[in-house]
Design a protein around this motif. Structure first.
Motif: not given
Length: 652
Positions: A320-328, A346-357
């Motif tokens: 979450a800190k080092n790769h915010p580009e992996w999330f919405k 709120q305790d879970i961040y899902p990964i964004n598999f549509e990220t440009e990264a």
């Protein structure tokens, strides 16, 4: 215009409707060593000529193809089979052609039977035999050359006729095919997993609940102390919920309470803290060396560790800190947490598999799996894979198996059928199923028929669970012991792969969250203390059933099932057989409250018995033996004693 040079105009044979084949060969089918691969196809040509076909196969490390003849079945359907002997990729294909020599042999026989003079036909046969002589053995070559001379010598006409209708000539045609204008089907693939992909018994637990002392946080050393018990019960896979550091922000409390009280441990699926993420160990469980000691101890107890891959993280995860580009990212610049409106997580961040990264995301997840593999892990249970991209799974599984071909993946995907099937096609070794919600006789038969008699049999390996740490099924919420026995027994005998969430299951924990298929005071949100020494009827039955599974190869496969007729909607009977002669008959009383009795119809052909022959049915749970005869035999099951029979059929 169509260029004639692009057409194989002399190839007259059609090969189509090949089974097994997934989407034109887009996906491979699955197998395990020593399994027989039965291949069928529609093979035909114009006119009345005879045709021949061969099934070709080879392992990925082999240079040459092996082949077996394909035989005519009916209505232009042909079949052949081969055995996959080792792990890895196999290729298989079909070659078919007009068999001119066989066509000639068929026609000349008809003419000879009609007393026609066949001098010209014999000359034609000599020419055809010349085409096969070079591939013949030295012994056969001499005989074929002699036959050619006889066919061309009018003075030996009577002898030539005898040779033309001889079985020796038929044998040459089969042994030395004249392959002209061959139709080649495209290559298809089989992935042969190690045996555990096809036969396994899973036991799931929360390692933090493994401590024997109340109020203590369990450790890997505590889990090691439980291995003798789990081994005695007969399990060979120990599946652990996530073992990583747990986040602090928005940590959930008891029963999924949004307010976490001081000292509450949080949910293991809220992965990540300042201590690390998916490649770190929760410090209260122990160290990495402690975990490796657990992996080693499992092997000493004939078990393996299955790790839980949850591709998500807490707000405290390093990602979450080092790769915010992996999330919405929300309009206010914050990371989008998980939601299932109106619910918020709120305790879970899902990964964004549509990220440009996405390339760096994929590579990081591959790194995590490879790190686990270096720790000694060879089985991964994936949490909610259906919420991640299909292309990713196809890539990551292929990448993993290229380096670690013995790695197995289990898909925990309770979702729509086509989505579950696509995950299996993409390479998952095993898959969770709808068994948990199939309760009636009709539902069970229909579902097993779908799994074992449609294309699913080639790529979808079911793993049956009567409960999980997420699912407390309505049928078990009453805490009625016979229902636990029924659901356990069918999971372990209908499917060759199965699992239970323990010790919740064997101790018949059943209190449900009001109105939901979830456990009250769920172990997901709190540390439990169990009396690990407790034994009961369920632990006894589980031990005996697992022993029977290991001793009887018929129970080590799923697709070898035949349902038996029995005139009662609450009685289910099914037969499983193995090529070595092992025969298992299971009879289950689905009514956990009432005694049931009826006549079960045994398919005698399947067990190799005639109607007048006696045979023994040996109950592997109680030890009782009964002598039966003929198709119809009497059974009676009292659910309060034992709601099922596990019969091995034995000869007298």
């Amino acid at each position: 215009m169509i260029n004639l040079a692009d057409i194989q105009g002399r190839n007259r044979v059609i090969v189509e409707s090949v089974t097994p084949e997934l989407e034109g060969g887009r996906f491979f089918i699955k197998s395990v060593p020593q399994e027989i691969i039965k291949v069928e196809a529609d093979i035909y040509c114009d006119g009345h000529d005879k045709i021949a076909a061969r099934l070709l196969y080879k392992h990925g490390l082999d240079d040459k193809w092996s082949e077996v003849p394909m035989r005519f079945i009916t209505n232009d359907r042909w079949g052949g089979s081969f055995v996959v002997e080792k792990e890895g990729f196999y290729s298989y294909t079909i070659e078919a052609w007009v068999d001119n020599l066989a066509s000639w042999e068929h026609e000349i026989k008809l003419k000879i039977r009609d007393a026609q003079h066949v001098n010209s036909e014999l000359l034609g046969g000599a020419t055809l035999l010349e085409k096969i002589v070079e591939q013949a053995s030295d012994e056969d070559k001499a005989a074929i050359l002699d036959t050619i001379k006889i066919f061309r010598n009018e003075q030996q006409y009577d002898e030539a006729v005898l040779w033309a209708i001889s079985e020796t000539l038929v044998g040459w045609i089969a042994k030395y095919p004249d392959r002209e204008n061959v139709t080649h089907y495209h290559e298809l693939k089989i992935w042969v997993d190690r045996p555990k992909a096809g036969f396994s018994s899973w036991y799931s637990l929360f390692p933090r609940s493994a401590a024997k002392e109340p109020g203590k946080h369990g450790t890997f050393h505590d889990v090691i102390g439980l291995l003798p018990r789990i081994q005695r019960m007969g399990f060979d896979v120990l599946y652990l919920t996530p073992i990583h550091p747990i986040g602090h922000q928005f940590r959930k409390g008891k029963n999924n309470n949004v307010v976490c009280q001081p000292g509450e441990p949080g949910v293991p699926y809220g992965i990540g803290s300042e201590l690390g993420g998916h490649d770190a160990i929760h410090p209260e469980l122990g160290t990495l060396e402690d975990f490796k000691a657990l992996v080693k101890a499992c092997k000493a107890h004939d078990m393996e560790i299955a790790m839980d891959l949850a591709i998500q993280c807490s707000p405290d995860h390093p990602w979450a800190k080092n790769h915010p580009e992996w999330f919405k990212i929300r309009p206010d610049g914050t990371i989008q947490y998980a939601e299932n409106p109106p619910k918020k997580y709120q305790d879970i961040y899902p990964i964004n598999f549509e990220t440009e990264a996405w390339p760096s995301l994929w590579e990081e997840l591959r790194r995590i799996i490879f790190v686990w593999a270096e720790w000694g892990v060879r089985i991964i249970r994936v949490d909610n894979p259906h919420t991640k991209a299909f292309a990713f799974w196809e890539w990551i599984i292929a990448e993993t198996k290229q380096k670690y071909p013995d790695m197995l993946f289990l898909a925990e995907a309770f979702t729509r059928p086509k989505v579950m099937q696509q995950l299996a096609k993409g390479g998952y070794s095993q898959s969770y199923t709808y068994y948990t919600w199939r309760n009636t006789k009709q539902e069970l038969i229909e579902y097993m028929t779908e799994l074992t008699q449609t294309d699913l049999q080639y790529y979808f390996r079911p793993n049956f669970w009567p409960n999980t740490h997420d699912i407390n099924p309505p049928l078990l919420q009453e805490g009625h012991e016979p229902n636990f026995l029924i659901r356990y027994f069918m999971a372990a005998t209908l499917s060759s792969n199965y699992g239970i969430f323990g010790p919740t299951f064997e101790y018949m924990v059943h209190e449900a969250f009001p109105g939901k298929e979830e456990y009250w005071n769920s172990e997901k949100y709190e540390i439990k203390h169990w009396d690990w020494e407790l034994t009961n009827k369920l632990t006894y039955v589980i031990t005996l059933v697992n022993r029977a599974r290991k001793e009887n190869p018929a129970l080590q496969y799923t697709n070898n099932i035949t349902f038996c007729d029995i005139n009662d909607d609450q009685l289910l009977a099914y037969l499983k057989t193995h090529s070595d002669g092992n025969r298992i008959l299971c009879v289950v009383n689905l009514d956990g409250y009432n005694r049931r009795a009826n006549m079960v119809k045994i398919p005698l052909q399947k067990i190799g018995k005639a109607g007048w022959e006696d045979f023994i049915v040996h109950d592997l749970i109680t030890g009782s033996k009964y002598v039966w005869k003929g198709e119809y035999n009497y059974i009676e099951l009292d659910p309060y004693f034992l709601p099922f029979h596990l019969f091995r059929i034995e000869d007298i």
